[in-house]
Design an enzyme around this catalytic site. Structure first.
Site, PDB file in Angstrom:
ATOM      1  N   HIS A  37       0.796  -0.980  -0.233  1.00  0.00           N
ATOM      2  CA  HIS A  37       0.260  -0.103   0.183  1.00  0.00           C
ATOM      3  C   HIS A  37       0.725   1.596   0.275  1.00  0.00           C
ATOM      4  O   HIS A  37       1.095   2.278  -0.633  1.00  0.00           O
ATOM      5  CB  HIS A  37      -0.889  -0.080   1.730  1.00  0.00           C
ATOM      6  CG  HIS A  37      -2.119   1.098   1.546  1.00  0.00           C
ATOM      7  ND1 HIS A  37      -2.752   0.955   0.915  1.00  0.00           N
ATOM      8  CD2 HIS A  37      -1.774   2.541   1.737  1.00  0.00           C
ATOM      9  CE1 HIS A  37      -3.873   2.670   1.574  1.00  0.00           C
ATOM     10  NE2 HIS A  37      -2.905   3.436   1.701  1.00  0.00           N
ATOM     11  N   GLU A  38       1.709   0.828   0.726  1.00  0.00           N
ATOM     12  CA  GLU A  38       2.525   2.104   1.045  1.00  0.00           C
ATOM     13  C   GLU A  38       4.012   2.576  -0.020  1.00  0.00           C
ATOM     14  O   GLU A  38       3.318   4.120  -0.714  1.00  0.00           O
ATOM     15  CB  GLU A  38       3.028   2.545   2.340  1.00  0.00           C
ATOM     16  CG  GLU A  38       2.746   2.486   3.638  1.00  0.00           C
ATOM     17  CD  GLU A  38       1.388   3.539   3.589  1.00  0.00           C
ATOM     18  OE1 GLU A  38       1.760   4.357   3.181  1.00  0.00           O
ATOM     19  OE2 GLU A  38       0.736   2.747   4.238  1.00  0.00           O
TER      20      GLU A  38
ATOM     21  N   HIS B  41       1.448   5.070  -2.747  1.00  0.00           N
ATOM     22  CA  HIS B  41       1.183   6.065  -2.276  1.00  0.00           C
ATOM     23  C   HIS B  41       3.050   6.232  -3.141  1.00  0.00           C
ATOM     24  O   HIS B  41       3.441   7.356  -3.488  1.00  0.00           O
ATOM     25  CB  HIS B  41       2.050   6.661  -0.823  1.00  0.00           C
ATOM     26  CG  HIS B  41       0.161   6.108  -0.410  1.00  0.00           C
ATOM     27  ND1 HIS B  41      -0.681   6.910  -0.816  1.00  0.00           N
ATOM     28  CD2 HIS B  41      -0.286   5.752   0.604  1.00  0.00           C
ATOM     29  CE1 HIS B  41      -1.923   6.860  -0.225  1.00  0.00           C
ATOM     30  NE2 HIS B  41      -1.575   6.064   0.295  1.00  0.00           N
TER      31      HIS B  41
ATOM     32  N   GLU C 264      -4.803   7.869  -3.226  1.00  0.00           N
ATOM     33  CA  GLU C 264      -5.046   6.680  -2.286  1.00  0.00           C
ATOM     34  C   GLU C 264      -5.505   5.257  -3.400  1.00  0.00           C
ATOM     35  O   GLU C 264      -5.508   4.316  -3.177  1.00  0.00           O
ATOM     36  CB  GLU C 264      -6.216   6.958  -1.472  1.00  0.00           C
ATOM     37  CG  GLU C 264      -7.047   5.664  -0.500  1.00  0.00           C
ATOM     38  CD  GLU C 264      -5.264   5.772   0.379  1.00  0.00           C
ATOM     39  OE1 GLU C 264      -4.803   5.084   1.281  1.00  0.00           O
ATOM     40  OE2 GLU C 264      -4.646   6.350   0.842  1.00  0.00           O
TER      41      GLU C 264
HETATM   42 MG    MG Z   1      -2.763   5.254   2.117  1.00  0.00          MG
END
Ligand code: MG
Length: 489
Positions: free
Chosen positions: A255-256, A259, A285
């Site tokens: 997830h990170e 980003h 996101e």
């Molecule tokens: Mg996030």
């Protein structure tokens, strides 16, 4: 531009200070850090409001024939100027001080499951947020100007309409999955301990496979996973380590990473400018959720790391004996059930967590919900949305870091971004073919990244979410995500 570079430098060090608070700062250092950050924040405000600098921005705004990048810069600078003009510097200092201290207290409160430690700090943050909303001004709802800080142009009413458009179909999908024959709400792997050193190695192998290693990324550990972008070639990500249930820390890394990639793939020529990297949290996101859900939770991806996952500890190895490892991993990583923790939630019920927080935040700002009542309100809403209530506040109202950071108005961007991720998937597949085939090979991963760079990342903050979608011939509609969820589950 040379004038802005000084402000950029201050932001750079503020980011480094924030990252340090979450990772390595000794608890006792927080008072000095919050003081330093407050002063640097108000110094950036002073530089922004310097008449000469202001005149430059206003002159640029009046200019005709600006290219899209220049237009984007003016838009972003005007927004910041507006913010700094409306908020008194003593307020900015007070807000910065209060939120950095609250983060430290929140961490302790969560660890000791003691909401009463955090409540006075949260009370203060809510009061400051109400004040901030008054300073920034609004027509309809005090939530509007705060939401706009994270998702430009969005209003509370837009979010109401957005949530109303998919609450029901989502509930139906959620129910249907749980009614399927043989449905199970737990997975044995959630209870099995793993070797943390081995898992750390997998994290780095995952980042290697995602070709992150040479891009300027650093992975650390923190209470709440986050990404902090320092520069276009320096992005820090973190993950957490659950005592068992390794799935969560792997998903956080991916997830990170999503980003981080957004910033790392921004056009280098935008470095030091106000539009370097992404500002819209919805777009951000959409990147993190894309990599987490559509890549990280997919069968071909799990297959690549199947051997590593299935040998994370002797008990895990024993569990996998005689089983179809990939099938088991897929079930484990895609378990659908009413979870109490947002970051652990499946792709369907995730949005109920966001709706709950949105309703609470609106209530806090309106004054219809008091911070003292929060643990009770939380439980009641969890019961409504997910049919379950947390046994502790650490698992309930204290689970997320956001309120301690003063980020009220932030949560809706998680759902906006998640729905947006399905639109990117659609568009990408039109050009590159199915994701499953792409994920299997490093060349495929590279193609996906190039596609994202070309269509999303390179522009940094040049476009708003709406403009970027328009540029790609789309608008934010919920059908692609609902279709994706129906197909998958
Ligand atoms: Mg996030």
């Amino acid at each position: 531009m040379s004038k802005y570079k000084i402000i950029w430098a201050l932001y750079h060090y503020l980011a480094l200070g924030d990252w340090d608070v979450e990772t390595y700062l000794p608890e006792k250092g927080i008072m000095a850090r919050s003081e330093a950050s407050a002063k640097i924040r108000s110094l950036s405000q002073r530089l922004f409001l310097d008449p000469e600098f202001k005149a430059h921005i206003q002159k640029a705004q009046a200019e005709k024939n600006l290219n899209p990048y220049e237009k984007g810069m003016v838009r972003v600078l005007m927004r910041q100027l507006d913010y700094y003009e409306k908020l008194p510097s003593r307020f900015i200092e007070e807000f910065t001080r209060a939120t950095s201290q609250a983060q430290m207290v929140w961490r302790r409160a969560k660890k000791h499951n003691d909401f009463s430690l955090f409540q006075p700090h949260l009370e203060k943050i809510v009061q400051l947020s109400q004040k901030q909303s008054e300073y920034l001004g609004y027509k309809d709802h005090p939530y509007d100007p705060l939401l706009d800080l994270y998702e430009e142009g969005w209003t509370t009413q837009d979010v109401n309409v957005f949530f109303d458009s998919f609450r029901k179909p989502l509930k139906t999908i959620f129910q249907r999955v749980q009614e399927k024959p043989g449905y199970k709400a737990t997975h044995p792997l959630e209870q099995l301990e793993y070797d943390k050193r081995k898992l750390k190695k997998i994290h780095h192998a995952v980042l290697d496979y995602l070709q992150a290693s040479n891009k300027g990324i650093r992975l650390d550990e923190s209470t709440h996973p986050f990404t902090q972008s320092m520069a276009l070639s320096d992005v820090r990500i973190t993950t957490t380590y659950h005592p068992h249930d390794f799935r969560q820390s792997v998903m956080s890394v991916i997830h990170e990473f999503g980003h981080a990639l957004y910033d790392l793939q921004c056009d280098d020529r935008l470095e030091y400018s106000p539009i370097a990297g992404g500002l819209s949290l919805g777009i951000h996101e959409s990147q993190s959720r894309f990599w987490e859900n559509m890549v990280g939770r997919s069968k071909p991806f799990l297959e690549i790391f199947a051997k590593d996952f299935s040998t994370l500890s002797p008990s895990i190895e024993k569990y996998f004996k005689g089983k179809d490892v990939v099938e088991e991993l897929f079930k484990y990583f895609n378990l659908v059930r009413p979870s109490l923790i947002r970051t652990e939630a499946d792709e369907i019920s995730y949005h109920f967590h966001i709706m709950l927080r949105f309703e609470i935040e609106k209530g806090l700002l309106e004054g219809t919900i008091k911070t003292k009542e929060l643990p009770g309100v939380w439980k009641q809403k969890m019961k409504e949305y997910l049919g379950d209530t947390p046994k502790s506040d650490a698992q309930g109202v204290l689970q997320d870091i956001h309120w301690s950071m003063g980020s009220i108005g932030y949560f809706p961007t998680y759902s906006i971004g998640t729905f947006l991720s399905a639109i990117w998937k659609d568009e990408m597949e039109k050009e590159l073919g199915g994701l499953d085939a792409l994920i299997k090979r490093e060349t495929g991963i590279r193609k996906m990244q190039q596609w994202l760079k070309k269509n999303v990342h390179q522009f940094g903050s040049t476009y708003t979410l709406k403009e970027l979608l328009h540029k790609n011939g789309r608008k934010l509609d919920t059908k692609p995500m609902l279709k994706y969820l129906k197909d998958k589950f």
